[in-house]
Design a protein around this motif. Structure first.
Motif, PDB file in Angstrom:
ATOM      1  N   ARG A 104      44.008  54.973  -9.337  1.00 23.75           N
ATOM      2  CA  ARG A 104      43.026  55.061  -8.262  1.00 23.75           C
ATOM      3  C   ARG A 104      43.592  54.569  -6.916  1.00 23.75           C
ATOM      4  N   SER A 105      44.369  53.495  -6.937  1.00 23.35           N
ATOM      5  CA  SER A 105      44.909  52.913  -5.703  1.00 23.35           C
ATOM      6  C   SER A 105      46.251  53.509  -5.304  1.00 23.35           C
ATOM      7  N   GLY A 106      46.741  54.476  -6.093  1.00 28.85           N
ATOM      8  CA  GLY A 106      48.077  55.005  -5.860  1.00 28.85           C
ATOM      9  C   GLY A 106      49.131  54.290  -6.662  1.00 28.85           C
ATOM     10  N   TRP A 109      49.652  52.515 -10.893  1.00 30.71           N
ATOM     11  CA  TRP A 109      48.996  52.487 -12.199  1.00 30.71           C
ATOM     12  C   TRP A 109      47.890  51.450 -12.201  1.00 30.71           C
ATOM     13  N   PHE A 110      48.188  50.263 -11.649  1.00 32.06           N
ATOM     14  CA  PHE A 110      47.165  49.230 -11.477  1.00 32.06           C
ATOM     15  C   PHE A 110      47.263  48.703 -10.054  1.00 32.06           C
ATOM     16  N   ALA A 111      46.122  48.422  -9.449  1.00 33.44           N
ATOM     17  CA  ALA A 111      46.116  47.989  -8.057  1.00 33.44           C
ATOM     18  C   ALA A 111      46.875  46.683  -7.868  1.00 33.44           C
ATOM     19  N   ILE A 112      46.879  45.845  -8.905  1.00 29.73           N
ATOM     20  CA  ILE A 112      47.550  44.551  -8.789  1.00 29.73           C
ATOM     21  C   ILE A 112      49.063  44.701  -8.697  1.00 29.73           C
ATOM     22  N   ASP A 113      49.599  45.875  -9.072  1.00 29.60           N
ATOM     23  CA  ASP A 113      51.046  46.100  -8.985  1.00 29.60           C
ATOM     24  C   ASP A 113      51.555  45.896  -7.567  1.00 29.60           C
ATOM     25  N   ASN A 145      50.616  61.491  -6.857  1.00 33.11           N
ATOM     26  CA  ASN A 145      49.783  62.355  -6.017  1.00 33.11           C
ATOM     27  C   ASN A 145      48.687  61.547  -5.328  1.00 33.11           C
ATOM     28  N   ALA A 146      48.065  60.632  -6.058  1.00 36.73           N
ATOM     29  CA  ALA A 146      47.019  59.793  -5.462  1.00 36.73           C
ATOM     30  C   ALA A 146      47.576  58.985  -4.298  1.00 36.73           C
ATOM     31  N   ARG A 147      48.763  58.422  -4.486  1.00 40.65           N
ATOM     32  CA  ARG A 147      49.365  57.638  -3.404  1.00 40.65           C
ATOM     33  C   ARG A 147      49.699  58.533  -2.207  1.00 40.65           C
ATOM     34  N   ARG A 148      50.262  59.709  -2.482  1.00 41.29           N
ATOM     35  CA  ARG A 148      50.649  60.626  -1.407  1.00 41.29           C
ATOM     36  C   ARG A 148      49.422  61.116  -0.635  1.00 41.29           C
ATOM     37  N   ARG A 207      42.952  52.462  -0.233  1.00 42.59           N
ATOM     38  CA  ARG A 207      44.279  52.750  -0.762  1.00 42.59           C
ATOM     39  C   ARG A 207      44.180  54.019  -1.608  1.00 42.59           C
ATOM     40  N   GLY A 208      45.259  54.769  -1.710  1.00 46.65           N
ATOM     41  CA  GLY A 208      45.304  55.893  -2.619  1.00 46.65           C
ATOM     42  C   GLY A 208      44.152  56.852  -2.415  1.00 46.65           C
TER      43      GLY A 208
END
Length: 467
Positions: free
Chosen positions: A278-280, A282-286, A357-360, A386-387
């Protein structure tokens, strides 16, 4: 992703997926609506005046309503159809599993649960290598807190205002938005604090750096005044979603991690909404480089095709239960159909570059596009996200930042804009004074631009309510 996909609305000749004709789809929708209003009890609404929209079909980034009209889904329903609607690999995975093993008790091994756990553990940060499966995000939160309490021998839970963690008894008590009010009896051992939110700062901050520093100082003070030895866990949505999609300042989560380590407190990351691309990431905390002790997930793990949630558990917490039984369980924990959907979802996301794709899309289309929209419309106080996870904060006055709708309420302006969005073929998520833009992670650039074009038109209604 094919950016040339046609994003126009239904023509008169277009059929609704799964139906022989538009008339057939409308007839089915009429019957469904009649039965719904007669027999279905809906969540979070007064039943009498509620007029829900019928959805007859969905495909990719679109849904079809009861009139047979196609709408671009900028909400991912409840921000969960990360892989889009009716992804063929996920549908096929569910069908294949149903034909082979539709259900089995959780104390038996089933191959889809084992594989789903492996795929999740490979992607979670740090040493979160054990997975306990639940049926929902709220249950994931409940069990994460239970694990933290048993692990620490403490009871108290700290959570932030402007948060949402679910609607079960404990999850709604740790929630920090108005949905808690009618359910909170003050009996669940929960305490709330203010998290960072520069646009509506509780700390009179003027910069992101000030907001981060002051929010961490405030949390440290809350810990000291509540008694560090009484606190089992701090639970945070990595990016608060329902209360406004509020990305934290860059160092905030690291600061929380350090406070937890200092006081022996378990850090729980709630990634139910912001996880699985969702945030671009795998996990937003990354993005923070931080690993929590427990991570709650649901929604995007299989895009809600079959209900599934869970808790990813660190080695330190898991060790507590090597010789001590875990005091909890669920009849449908690790249900084969749900886990088969998760295996297919995660595999497709990896193979098809869906997280990327979500990040882009966020970096090249939604982020810049929403910033341009915010600059054009006086009713937009802030665009943030984000994302494929964004919100527009709408105001009547850019100077005073007076919301366009009251906190926990709505307004004529928001109702008018929602109606116009649907009329023009867009289905966003509107919450209080915000428009949330959270399309599937599979959305194409052309589809995203079409959604922004409609929003740009619709926000003229909001502008008419500004001073």
């Amino acid at each position: 992703m094919d950016d040339q996909q046609d994003v126009s609305r239904r023509t008169a000749e277009e059929q609704v997926p799964g139906f022989g004709s538009v008339e057939e789809a409308r007839s089915s929708a009429s019957r469904a609506y009649e039965l719904d209003r007669k027999h279905v009890f809906h969540s979070w609404v007064a039943q009498g005046a509620f007029k829900p929209m019928v959805v007859t079909a969905a495909q990719g980034s679109h849904v079809w309503d009861g009139n047979g009209d196609r709408l671009l889904d900028f909400s991912s329903q409840l921000v969960n159809t990360n892989i889009g609607h009716q992804h063929p690999r996920v549908v096929a995975g569910i069908v294949e599993q149903a034909q082979r093993l539709a259900t089995i008790a959780p104390h038996h091994v089933n191959d889809q649960r084992s594989e789903a756990a492996r795929l999740i553990a490979e992607r979670t940060p740090g040493d979160l290598d054990k997975v306990f499966f639940t049926n929902s995000g709220a249950e994931a939160v409940e069990h994460a807190i239970r694990m933290a309490r048993v692990h620490t021998g403490r009871n108290k839970i700290l959570s932030r205002y402007r948060s949402y963690h679910g609607a079960t008894a404990l999850a709604i008590n740790v929630t920090g938005d108005p949905r808690r009010w009618a359910n909170d009896r003050g009996t669940e051992g929960t305490t709330h604090f203010f998290g960072p939110f520069l646009y509506r700062s509780a700390f009179h901050a003027t910069t992101e750096a000030e907001e981060e520093q002051r929010a961490l100082q405030h949390l440290q003070q809350v810990i000291e005044l509540e008694g560090p030895g009484t606190i089992a866990a701090i639970i945070l949505e990595t990016i608060p979603g329902g209360p406004g999609i509020i990305p934290p300042p860059p160092g905030y989560l690291r600061g929380v991690r350090e406070l937890c380590d200092l006081h022996g407190i378990v850090m729980i990351a709630d990634e139910v909404m912001c996880g699985f691309g969702r945030s671009g990431h795998w996990f937003a905390i990354d993005e923070s480089g931080v690993a929590p002790d427990l991570l709650a997930f649901a929604k995007g793990v299989n895009s809600g095709y079959v209900p599934l949630g869970g808790v990813a558990i660190s080695a330190r917490v898991a060790e507590t239960f090597e010789e001590r039984p875990y005091p909890g369980g669920l009849t449908y924990s690790g249900h084969p159909l749900a886990c088969a959907a998760a295996v297919a979802t995660i595999t497709a996301m990896a193979d098809e570059g869906i997280v990327e794709n979500a990040r882009r899309i966020g970096e090249t289309v939604l982020g810049p596009g929403l910033a341009e929209i915010a600059a054009r419309h006086p009713c937009v106080g802030e665009a943030r996200g984000r994302g494929v996870f964004w919100a527009l904060e709408l105001v009547t006055d850019a100077t005073t930042r007076e919301p366009l709708a009251p906190y926990a309420g709505t307004s004529a302006a928001m109702a008018e804009m929602m109606a116009e969005c649907k009329r023009q073929g867009l289905l966003p998520l509107m919450v209080s004074n915000r428009i949330h833009c959270a399309p599937p992670c599979t959305i194409t650039a052309d589809e995203a631009r079409e959604g922004l074009r409609i929003l740009d038109e619709v926000l003229k209604i909001g502008d008419s309510y500004t001073v």
